[in-house]
Design a protein around this motif. Structure first.
Motif, short mmCIF file in Angstrom:
data_model
loop_
_atom_site.label_atom_id
_atom_site.label_comp_id
_atom_site.label_asym_id
_atom_site.label_seq_id
_atom_site.Cartn_x
_atom_site.Cartn_y
_atom_site.Cartn_z
N THR A 1 0.82 -1.20 0.00
CA THR A 1 0.00 0.00 0.00
C THR A 1 0.86 1.25 0.00
OG1 THR A 1 -1.79 -1.14 1.17
CG2 THR A 1 -1.79 1.27 1.23
N TYR A 2 1.93 1.23 0.78
CA TYR A 2 2.84 2.38 0.80
C TYR A 2 3.46 2.61 -0.58
CZ TYR A 2 6.82 5.35 1.85
OH TYR A 2 7.74 6.38 1.83
N MET A 3 3.87 1.54 -1.23
CA MET A 3 4.44 1.67 -2.58
C MET A 3 3.38 2.20 -3.54
SD MET A 3 6.32 -1.18 -4.94
CE MET A 3 6.56 -0.87 -6.70
N ASN A 4 2.16 1.70 -3.42
CA ASN A 4 1.05 2.17 -4.23
C ASN A 4 0.85 3.67 -4.05
OD1 ASN A 4 -1.70 2.80 -5.06
ND2 ASN A 4 -2.07 0.61 -5.13
N MET A 5 0.90 4.12 -2.80
CA MET A 5 0.73 5.54 -2.50
C MET A 5 1.88 6.39 -3.04
SD MET A 5 -2.14 6.13 -0.95
CE MET A 5 -1.89 7.67 -0.07
N CYS A 6 3.10 5.83 -3.01
CA CYS A 6 4.25 6.56 -3.56
C CYS A 6 4.09 6.77 -5.06
CB CYS A 6 5.54 5.79 -3.27
SG CYS A 6 6.10 5.85 -1.55
N VAL A 7 3.62 5.73 -5.75
CA VAL A 7 3.39 5.85 -7.20
C VAL A 7 2.26 6.84 -7.45
CG1 VAL A 7 2.68 4.63 -9.29
CG2 VAL A 7 4.21 3.50 -7.66
N LEU A 8 1.21 6.77 -6.65
CA LEU A 8 0.08 7.69 -6.79
C LEU A 8 0.53 9.13 -6.57
CD1 LEU A 8 -2.97 7.66 -7.29
CD2 LEU A 8 -3.31 7.47 -4.83
N ARG A 9 1.39 9.34 -5.58
CA ARG A 9 1.94 10.68 -5.31
C ARG A 9 2.73 11.19 -6.52
NH1 ARG A 9 6.43 10.15 -1.16
NH2 ARG A 9 7.41 9.31 -3.03
N GLU A 10 3.56 10.32 -7.09
CA GLU A 10 4.37 10.73 -8.23
C GLU A 10 3.52 10.98 -9.47
OE1 GLU A 10 7.66 11.40 -8.05
OE2 GLU A 10 7.34 11.04 -5.91
N LEU A 11 2.51 10.15 -9.68
CA LEU A 11 1.64 10.31 -10.85
C LEU A 11 0.80 11.58 -10.76
CD1 LEU A 11 0.29 6.74 -11.74
CD2 LEU A 11 1.80 8.20 -13.11
N THR A 12 0.31 11.90 -9.57
CA THR A 12 -0.47 13.14 -9.43
C THR A 12 0.44 14.36 -9.62
OG1 THR A 12 -0.19 13.03 -7.01
CG2 THR A 12 -2.24 12.15 -7.93
N GLY A 13 1.69 14.26 -9.18
CA GLY A 13 2.65 15.33 -9.44
C GLY A 13 2.94 15.47 -10.91
N ALA B 1 13.86 -1.95 2.93
CA ALA B 1 12.57 -1.95 2.22
C ALA B 1 12.32 -0.60 1.57
CB ALA B 1 11.44 -2.29 3.20
N TYR B 2 12.65 0.48 2.27
CA TYR B 2 12.44 1.84 1.77
C TYR B 2 13.24 2.07 0.49
CZ TYR B 2 12.11 6.94 1.79
OH TYR B 2 11.87 8.24 1.44
N GLN B 3 14.48 1.61 0.47
CA GLN B 3 15.33 1.77 -0.71
C GLN B 3 14.78 0.97 -1.89
OE1 GLN B 3 19.33 0.73 0.42
NE2 GLN B 3 19.61 2.56 1.69
N GLU B 4 14.32 -0.25 -1.61
CA GLU B 4 13.76 -1.09 -2.68
C GLU B 4 12.48 -0.48 -3.24
OE1 GLU B 4 13.26 -5.06 -1.28
OE2 GLU B 4 15.40 -5.35 -0.85
N ILE B 5 11.66 0.07 -2.37
CA ILE B 5 10.43 0.73 -2.82
C ILE B 5 10.76 1.93 -3.69
CG2 ILE B 5 8.43 2.08 -2.05
CD1 ILE B 5 8.33 0.22 0.42
N GLY B 6 11.73 2.73 -3.26
CA GLY B 6 12.14 3.91 -4.03
C GLY B 6 12.64 3.54 -5.42
N THR B 7 13.41 2.46 -5.49
CA THR B 7 13.92 1.99 -6.79
C THR B 7 12.78 1.53 -7.69
OG1 THR B 7 16.01 1.29 -5.78
CG2 THR B 7 15.45 0.33 -7.92
N ALA B 8 11.84 0.80 -7.10
CA ALA B 8 10.70 0.29 -7.88
C ALA B 8 9.82 1.43 -8.39
CB ALA B 8 9.88 -0.67 -7.02
N VAL B 9 9.58 2.42 -7.54
CA VAL B 9 8.75 3.57 -7.94
C VAL B 9 9.43 4.36 -9.06
CG1 VAL B 9 7.81 5.79 -7.18
CG2 VAL B 9 7.61 3.77 -5.70
N ALA B 10 10.74 4.55 -8.95
CA ALA B 10 11.48 5.28 -9.98
C ALA B 10 11.42 4.54 -11.31
CB ALA B 10 12.94 5.45 -9.54
N LYS B 11 11.47 3.21 -11.26
CA LYS B 11 11.39 2.40 -12.49
C LYS B 11 10.03 2.54 -13.15
CE LYS B 11 12.62 -2.24 -14.12
NZ LYS B 11 11.56 -2.42 -15.09
N ILE B 12 8.98 2.54 -12.32
CA ILE B 12 7.62 2.70 -12.84
C ILE B 12 7.47 4.08 -13.48
CG2 ILE B 12 5.20 2.96 -12.18
CD1 ILE B 12 5.75 0.82 -10.02
N MET B 13 7.96 5.11 -12.82
CA MET B 13 7.80 6.47 -13.30
C MET B 13 8.68 6.78 -14.50
SD MET B 13 5.37 7.76 -11.66
CE MET B 13 5.52 9.35 -12.47
#
Length: 218
Positions: A36-48, A195-207
């Motif tokens: 859910t946190y990763m989902n929210m990070c992607v949502l935050r980046e997409l809305t930006g 976990a935080y670093q892995e989430i950040g890497t995954a979000v950056a890849k998606i974006m």
């Protein structure tokens, strides 16, 4: 003697059931809070991303409003399953009890986020429909001069996505505390850092898919 033994066995069985429910809850909450946190990070980046690019295109379908709405729904749907758990902590004022209440309280927050995202997607769709209607209109003036209603909808969309981005950003920062707590409780005190670093890497890849799209927006 038999009554005493039976009572003891009943208590032991109840305790085993309690700790089993607790362990299941912690495991599920850990997995769900991370996703859910990763989902929210992607949502935050997409809305930006939407906020930055909305003024550079006449076609709202070029902006991933549908993806934003889908992510918001996924966060809510996934959250409903885990927040309906049967586990009730013995110590009502303990740390686990407090974190569980905090965790469960986000159900309504994610529902609200989903409803807002749906409303934004609807406004974007209305803008595209009216834009296409103008393009096919018989009056040549309608092809070059947007209607006052269309302009108002665009202003409304910009305001809504701006406020939504701010809201999602705030909620993501708040929810990070819950994800950190469960990850560290289940995997050790330093587990969240990894976990935080892995989430950040995954979000950056998606974006990264959307940064390529930036240059082609018109």
């Amino acid at each position: 003697m038999g009554i005493t033994t039976g009572a003891i066995i009943s208590v032991v069985i109840a305790l085993i059931g309690y700790f089993r429910e607790r362990d299941i809850l912690i495991s599920q909450a850990t997995n769900k809070s991370v996703s859910t946190y990763m989902n929210m990070c992607v949502l935050r980046e997409l809305t930006g991303y939407a906020l930055s690019n909305i003024g550079h295109t006449e076609k709202m379908r070029d902006i991933p409003f549908g993806t934003i709405s889908s992510l918001a729904r996924q966060a809510f749907d996934d959250y409903v399953d885990i927040s309906n758990g049967l586990y009730v902590p013995f110590c009502k004022n303990g740390e686990l009890a407090k974190k569980y209440r905090d965790f469960a309280s986000y159900r309504s927050a994610f529902q609200n986020i989903f409803l807002i995202a749906q409303g934004i997607e609807l406004i974007a769709l209305q803008i595209d429909i009216e834009t296409m209607e103008m393009a096919f209109a018989s009056n040549p003036l309608c092809q070059t001069k947007p209607s006052s209603l269309l302009l108002e909808r665009k202003k409304l969309l910009l305001v809504r996505i701006s406020k939504f981005h701010e809201h999602v950003t705030d909620r993501t920062m708040q929810y990070e505390d819950i994800a950190r707590y469960y990850v560290n409780r289940m995997n050790g005190k330093s587990a969240w850092e990894n976990a935080y670093q892995e989430i950040g890497t995954a979000v950056a890849k998606i974006m990264s898919d959307y940064t390529i799209f930036d240059s082609s927006i018109s």
